[in-house]
Design an enzyme around this catalytic site. Structure first.
Site, PDB file in Angstrom:
ATOM      1  N   HIS A 105      36.977  39.890 112.426  1.00 22.06           N
ATOM      2  CA  HIS A 105      37.536  38.610 111.956  1.00 22.06           C
ATOM      3  C   HIS A 105      38.065  37.835 113.233  1.00 22.06           C
ATOM      4  CE1 HIS A 105      40.974  41.518 112.861  1.00 22.06           C
ATOM      5  NE2 HIS A 105      41.716  40.461 113.026  1.00 22.06           N
ATOM      6  N   ASP A 107      41.947  35.508 113.746  1.00 23.84           N
ATOM      7  CA  ASP A 107      43.028  35.768 113.172  1.00 23.84           C
ATOM      8  C   ASP A 107      43.549  34.460 112.468  1.00 23.84           C
ATOM      9  OD1 ASP A 107      43.681  38.235 113.932  1.00 23.84           O
ATOM     10  OD2 ASP A 107      44.166  37.492 115.966  1.00 23.84           O
ATOM     11  N   HIS A 256      37.258  39.338 116.731  1.00 25.10           N
ATOM     12  CA  HIS A 256      37.427  40.785 117.209  1.00 25.10           C
ATOM     13  C   HIS A 256      37.520  41.899 116.153  1.00 25.10           C
ATOM     14  CE1 HIS A 256      41.073  39.019 116.141  1.00 25.10           C
ATOM     15  NE2 HIS A 256      41.617  40.286 115.959  1.00 25.10           N
ATOM     16  N   ARG A 272      52.266  42.623 119.337  1.00 25.11           N
ATOM     17  CA  ARG A 272      51.577  41.473 118.923  1.00 25.11           C
ATOM     18  C   ARG A 272      51.998  40.260 119.025  1.00 25.11           C
ATOM     19  NH1 ARG A 272      46.502  39.959 114.589  1.00 25.11           N
ATOM     20  NH2 ARG A 272      47.693  38.001 113.985  1.00 25.11           N
TER      21      ARG A 272
HETATM   22  C1  SIN Z   1      44.335  42.677 115.310  1.00 26.72           C
HETATM   23  O1  SIN Z   1      43.212  42.429 114.769  1.00 26.72           O
HETATM   24  O2  SIN Z   1      45.148  41.989 115.290  1.00 26.72           O
HETATM   25  C2  SIN Z   1      44.621  43.994 116.001  1.00 26.72           C
HETATM   26  C3  SIN Z   1      43.539  44.405 116.936  1.00 26.72           C
HETATM   27  C4  SIN Z   1      43.746  45.645 117.585  1.00 26.72           C
HETATM   28  O3  SIN Z   1      44.859  46.485 117.192  1.00 26.72           O
HETATM   29  O4  SIN Z   1      42.938  46.107 118.510  1.00 26.72           O
END
Ligand code: SIN
Length: 281
Positions: A105, A107, A256, A272
């Protein structure tokens, strides 16, 4: 500070050496970091020992920092811009969102203005006998676009995808209030990077639930074929985390996926932050 840029030699990403995020970055150094993100789509800064305030300050150099809907439950006291991604429980309660991002996906693609960039800071990395688990994979959407056959490029010209917050499998139930905040939106499937002008594919399974003007069957098979193309090994870098890593990705150039190959007592904890972006064109 003098920076060394070391490309991953995989499909996307570069490590930036010589940065200590504890110290304020002057404009020239930050401009080099930002240019590296523009060029490489993902940047990796190892061995950072920063506080939540320092992570927020670094994030804010890229633009306005968003407060994620997960911060209500998993924010850090005093720093709501950071929310925790984690499988750890304390007193029987999760301290962060578990299993976040297990599908490919980008973000906030379900929002009218998807996130420009996302930053993860590794606080705890799960391991098995010294082998790090819980990697994150990144795919290069610009290289994926550039390598499409001309016939496919022509087919995609002007097409818009429908992005629906409810499409993706999530690590935990989402409230009706959050779902109502994100009604389905349309974005161009071929997106132009707002800073570099480079084109990239902006489409993935699950989040992208249809294509305007195409029947469902045709739309879903096109979405699936493009999603598979974007994530071909040639376009992918798989990041193996070390404690102290700060990784920033550009949500226009990179998709990612988190690898959920660990479980308690193997603990994973990430801070994050998300930087707001503009309307895709
Ligand atoms: C995410 O997709 O925001 C998380 C990615 C991760 O935890 O590696």
């Amino acid at each position: 500070m003098s920076l060394e840029i070391v490309p991953t030699n995989a499909g996307i990403g570069a490590e930036i050496r010589g940065v200590d995020l504890v110290r304020p970055l002057d404009d020239a150094i930050f401009a080099e970091i930002e240019a590296t993100l523009d060029t490489h789509g993902v940047i990796i800064l190892r061995d950072q020992k920063i506080t939540p305030e320092q992570q927020v300050a670094f994030s804010a150099q890229f633009g306005d920092v968003a407060i994620n809907h997960n911060a209500k439950d998993f924010g850090i006291d005093g720093n709501p811009e950071i929310y925790l991604i984690s499988n750890i429980t304390e007193s029987g309660r999760l301290i962060g969102t578990p299993r976040a991002g297990s599908e490919w996906h980008t973000d906030m693609c379900y929002a009218k203005q998807p996130a420009r960039a996302t930053m993860l800071h590794a606080i705890e990395v799960p391991e098995l006998n010294g082998l790090a688990l819980g990697d994150t994979q990144f795919a290069n959407t610009a290289a994926a676009w550039e390598t499409l056959p001309d016939a496919m490029k022509r087919k995609l010209d002007g097409l818009k995808g429908v992005f629906d917050f409810r499409g993706r499998k999530r690590g935990r139930p989402i409230s009706a209030e959050t779902i109502a905040q994100y009604p389905p939106v349309e974005h161009p499937i071929v997106r132009t990077h707002p800073r570099t002008g480079r084109k990239g594919l902006y489409v993935m399974r699950n989040d992208c639930t249809g294509i305007v003007g195409l029947e469902e069957d045709e739309a879903l098979s096109l979405i699936g074929a493009l999603a598979d193309h974007i994530t071909r090994p040639a376009f992918v870098y798989r990041h193996r985390w070390r404690v102290g890593d700060v990784v920033v990705w550009d949500n226009c150039t990179a998709q990612h996926q988190a690898m959920i190959d660990y479980d308690l007592p193997q603990r994973r904890l990430m801070w994050r932050t998300t930087v707001k972006g503009s309307v895709p064109f």
